[in-house]
Design a protein around this motif. Structure first.
Motif, PDB file in Angstrom:
ATOM      1  N   PRO A  83       0.870  -1.193  -0.058  1.00 51.16           N
ATOM      2  CA  PRO A  83       0.131  -0.024  -0.048  1.00 51.16           C
ATOM      3  C   PRO A  83       0.821   1.286  -0.082  1.00 51.16           C
ATOM      4  O   PRO A  83       1.991   1.253   0.536  1.00 51.16           O
ATOM      5  N   GLY A  84       0.183   2.400  -0.485  1.00 51.69           N
ATOM      6  CA  GLY A  84       1.129   3.547  -0.463  1.00 51.69           C
ATOM      7  C   GLY A  84       0.638   4.410   0.917  1.00 51.69           C
ATOM      8  O   GLY A  84       0.083   3.590   1.649  1.00 51.69           O
ATOM      9  N   PHE A  85       1.323   5.535   0.953  1.00 47.20           N
ATOM     10  CA  PHE A  85       1.164   6.190   2.150  1.00 47.20           C
ATOM     11  C   PHE A  85       0.550   7.711   1.943  1.00 47.20           C
ATOM     12  O   PHE A  85       0.690   8.330   1.147  1.00 47.20           O
ATOM     13  N   GLY A 119       3.083 -11.400  12.088  1.00 49.20           N
ATOM     14  CA  GLY A 119       1.913 -11.283  10.796  1.00 49.20           C
ATOM     15  C   GLY A 119       1.607 -10.005  10.281  1.00 49.20           C
ATOM     16  O   GLY A 119       1.209  -9.696   9.206  1.00 49.20           O
ATOM     17  N   ASP A 120       2.129  -8.861  11.093  1.00 52.14           N
ATOM     18  CA  ASP A 120       1.827  -7.322  10.746  1.00 52.14           C
ATOM     19  C   ASP A 120       3.205  -6.846  10.116  1.00 52.14           C
ATOM     20  O   ASP A 120       4.193  -7.578  10.461  1.00 52.14           O
ATOM     21  N   ILE A 121       2.916  -5.840   9.226  1.00 51.60           N
ATOM     22  CA  ILE A 121       4.515  -5.686   8.681  1.00 51.60           C
ATOM     23  C   ILE A 121       4.611  -4.051   9.056  1.00 51.60           C
ATOM     24  O   ILE A 121       3.608  -3.207   9.143  1.00 51.60           O
ATOM     25  N   TYR A 122       5.801  -3.962   9.573  1.00 56.45           N
ATOM     26  CA  TYR A 122       6.178  -2.629  10.061  1.00 56.45           C
ATOM     27  C   TYR A 122       7.130  -1.948   9.022  1.00 56.45           C
ATOM     28  O   TYR A 122       8.256  -2.528   9.034  1.00 56.45           O
ATOM     29  N   VAL A 123       7.145  -0.672   8.992  1.00 54.01           N
ATOM     30  CA  VAL A 123       7.948   0.256   8.278  1.00 54.01           C
ATOM     31  C   VAL A 123       8.529   1.042   9.401  1.00 54.01           C
ATOM     32  O   VAL A 123       7.773   1.877   9.923  1.00 54.01           O
ATOM     33  N   ASP A 143      -2.861  -1.463   8.771  1.00 56.17           N
ATOM     34  CA  ASP A 143      -3.615  -1.283   9.930  1.00 56.17           C
ATOM     35  C   ASP A 143      -3.711   0.469  10.090  1.00 56.17           C
ATOM     36  O   ASP A 143      -4.359   1.064  10.982  1.00 56.17           O
ATOM     37  N   ASN A 144      -2.603   0.960   9.537  1.00 56.78           N
ATOM     38  CA  ASN A 144      -2.117   2.516   9.589  1.00 56.78           C
ATOM     39  C   ASN A 144      -2.154   2.828  10.706  1.00 56.78           C
ATOM     40  O   ASN A 144      -2.903   4.044  11.367  1.00 56.78           O
ATOM     41  N   ARG A 168      -0.727 -11.004   4.527  1.00 56.91           N
ATOM     42  CA  ARG A 168      -1.363  -9.741   5.272  1.00 56.91           C
ATOM     43  C   ARG A 168      -2.446  -9.303   4.451  1.00 56.91           C
ATOM     44  O   ARG A 168      -3.626  -9.000   4.995  1.00 56.91           O
ATOM     45  N   ARG A 169      -2.481  -9.230   3.253  1.00 51.25           N
ATOM     46  CA  ARG A 169      -3.441  -8.542   2.389  1.00 51.25           C
ATOM     47  C   ARG A 169      -4.719  -9.512   2.500  1.00 51.25           C
ATOM     48  O   ARG A 169      -5.827  -9.239   2.334  1.00 51.25           O
ATOM     49  N   ALA A 170      -4.550 -10.840   2.566  1.00 51.17           N
ATOM     50  CA  ALA A 170      -5.713 -11.828   2.483  1.00 51.17           C
ATOM     51  C   ALA A 170      -6.358 -11.716   3.617  1.00 51.17           C
ATOM     52  O   ALA A 170      -7.527 -12.257   3.882  1.00 51.17           O
TER      53      ALA A 170
END
Length: 172
Positions: A83-85, A119-123, A143-144, A168-170
């Protein structure tokens, strides 16, 4: 780009769109000099009048031969997985990148890595110094949400893969 795409004197664009010239090729890295407009004297060498920079695997993958290739690669690479930001999030990221703690942080390459935790993706977008320890400021994709993770814990998390993005998208 791939490591095998590089050869000495090849001109390319860094991830920021800045022009460089490859000066040497290592086992898994390349070195290059930034190309400045104006006098060629800056880029004659070796030795060079400008500092050579090392590009590792992550930096190499973000390079392109020209702007058109960079745009095509960005579209293809995302494949709709990442996803974008929103503007507000980018503003938070930029404020953190100019904080005194970020400027003092000694391990900035760690902040280029996108990690998976539960399972969550962190930047990682910034840091905060807590006494003698560092905390990584993270943004949870999908989750923003903003989260703070102790540096040691962030370091131990695996680097994200395309399979992680798909999984994660699923869940959405």
């Amino acid at each position: 780009m791939k490591h095998s795409d590089f050869k000495p004197n090849l001109e390319f664009l860094s991830s920021g769109g800045f022009p460089y010239r490859c000066t040497d090729i290592g086992q898994r890295t390349i070195t290059a000099i930034p190309l400045r407009p104006g006098s060629r004297l800056w880029t004659e060498g070796p030795p060079y009048a400008v500092q050579e920079e090392v590009f590792d695997e992550l930096a190499i993958a973000s390079c392109a031969l020209n702007h058109e290739e960079a745009i095509r690669a960005a579209i293809t690479e995302s494949g709709g997985l990442r996803p974008g930001f929103p503007h507000e999030t980018i503003t938070v990221f930029m404020q953190a990148r100019f904080s005194p703690d970020y400027l003092a942080y000694p391990d900035k390459p760690l902040l280029r890595l996108v990690k998976v935790l539960g399972g969550d993706i962190y930047v990682a977008y910034g840091v905060r110094k807590d006494g003698e320890f560092w905390t990584i400021l993270c943004f949870c994709l999908f989750d923003n949400e903003y989260l703070e993770i102790p540096e040691r814990q962030f370091l131990e998390c695996p680097v994200v893969t395309d399979d992680d993005y798909r999984a994660r998208r699923a869940c959405l």
